[in-house]
Design an enzyme around this catalytic site. Structure first.
Site, short mmCIF file in Angstrom:
data_model
loop_
_atom_site.label_atom_id
_atom_site.label_comp_id
_atom_site.label_asym_id
_atom_site.label_seq_id
_atom_site.Cartn_x
_atom_site.Cartn_y
_atom_site.Cartn_z
N LYS A 20 1.95 -2.47 6.81
CA LYS A 20 2.48 -2.27 5.46
C LYS A 20 3.94 -1.82 5.49
O LYS A 20 4.73 -2.18 4.60
CB LYS A 20 1.60 -1.28 4.69
CG LYS A 20 0.18 -1.77 4.47
CD LYS A 20 0.14 -3.13 3.77
CE LYS A 20 -1.27 -3.63 3.53
NZ LYS A 20 -1.30 -4.94 2.83
N TYR A 66 -2.71 -0.48 10.50
CA TYR A 66 -2.64 -0.87 9.09
C TYR A 66 -1.34 -0.36 8.46
O TYR A 66 -0.63 -1.11 7.77
CB TYR A 66 -3.84 -0.32 8.33
CG TYR A 66 -3.87 -0.66 6.86
CD1 TYR A 66 -4.22 -1.93 6.44
CD2 TYR A 66 -3.53 0.29 5.89
CE1 TYR A 66 -4.25 -2.26 5.09
CE2 TYR A 66 -3.55 -0.02 4.55
CZ TYR A 66 -3.90 -1.29 4.15
OH TYR A 66 -3.91 -1.62 2.81
N SER A 83 0.86 -1.18 0.00
CA SER A 83 0.00 0.00 0.00
C SER A 83 0.89 1.22 0.00
O SER A 83 2.07 1.15 0.40
CB SER A 83 -0.89 0.00 1.25
OG SER A 83 -1.51 1.26 1.44
#
Length: 306
Positions: free
Chosen positions: A181, A177, A164
């Site tokens: 990543k 999150y 991402s």
């Protein structure tokens, strides 16, 4: 064999029509995790249309089978739908062994399965945080550890990790999150260094906000929301021309390089201007039930969304 388009994230209709006929991936076997829906499904469709034999892995086994049947119904389609829990080593190993038995040695593994919780960091349930690391980080590590030894013995292979833009930036409201990543980026960098000269490639595809259930209710900042097909185009291009970092859209690469050399205040100002504030987006939602339903499902029903 026709050469791949020069601008893979803005394929023209002519390019799209040409790829299935050219079938540049004929003879290659590709396994995609979290491919029952979203980005994974689009990637499976694009690579199958380019001639690859594609295995669709998903925790929802019925959905994986349905997706393989739907995509395999297209001319030349060769797809296999299988159950896969990326958080379980036995399940992942069984998935890869079944793929190799039925389709042949795996040339490309696409680690796509991922989930996201959005909200204030202190309000995040511990279960949600642990689950994100289990799927987004350990699922990727598990796949790499299982598939790369065989690739190294054969002297060829490719692992593509769908990360991402959050691998490089950290939007407010996506603390865990973004951390997952960033972890995938660091791990992939180190493994790539270990594999230098072996014929095995590691790539990271880092899209911005994509129009999937994972991103429902989130903001995109000054950029447009991406389609799953745009990400699939990027994956196809990196499979055809292996390289380490691929941003979607490409402009994100320049922005991350600029931010890296700016002094602190200027970097903070750039971050505030360009990186979406997901806390603000969440508070502005007229109906949070859809976002809440997704997060509850991924936390309790154990269905990774790619």
């Amino acid at each position: 064999m026709a050469a791949p388009p020069r601008h893979p994230y803005r394929f023209s209709r002519r390019d799209r029509d040409r790829l299935p006929r050219a079938e540049p991936l004929t003879g290659r076997v590709v396994a995609v995790t979290g491919a029952g829906r979203g980005i994974g499904r689009a990637v499976a469709a694009r690579l199958a249309a380019a001639g690859a034999a594609v295995a669709i892995g998903d925790l929802d086994a019925e959905l994986a089978t349905e997706t393989a049947g739907a995509l395999g119904a297209r001319p030349g389609g060769r797809l296999l739908g299988l159950s896969l829990d990326v958080t379980d080593t036995h399940s992942f190993d069984d998935f890869l062994r079944t793929v190799e038995t039925r389709l042949g040695p795996i040339d490309v593994l696409i680690n796509n399965a991922g989930i996201m919780w959005v909200g204030r960091f202190e309000e995040e349930p511990e279960e949600a945080a642990l689950r994100q690391f289990d799927v987004n980080v350990h699922g990727v590590l598990r796949g790499m550890k299982l598939v790369i030894p065989g690739m190294r013995k054969r002297g060829r292979g490719h692992v593509v990790n769908i990360a991402s833009a959050a691998s490089k930036v950290a939007p407010a409201g996506e603390a865990t999150y973004a951390a997952t990543k960033h972890a995938v980026h660091g791990y992939s960098t180190a493994v790539r260094a270990e594999l230098r000269g072996t014929g095995v490639h590691v790539s990271l595809v880092m899209p911005g906000v994509v129009d999937t259930e994972l991103a429902v209710g989130t903001a995109t900042g000054p950029t447009r929301r991406l389609t799953t097909e745009q990400v699939a185009d990027a994956v196809l291009d990196v499979v055809l021309r292996p390289r380490f970092e691929v941003f979607v859209p490409r402009q994100v690469a320049a922005l991350t390089r600029l931010a890296a050399v700016l002094p602190g205040r200027a970097r903070d100002a750039l971050h505030h201007l360009l990186v979406p504030d997901q806390l603000a987006a969440l508070s502005a939602l007229p109906d949070r039930s859809v976002r809440a339903a997704y997060e509850e499902r991924t936390r309790t029903a154990r269905l990774p969304e790619g």
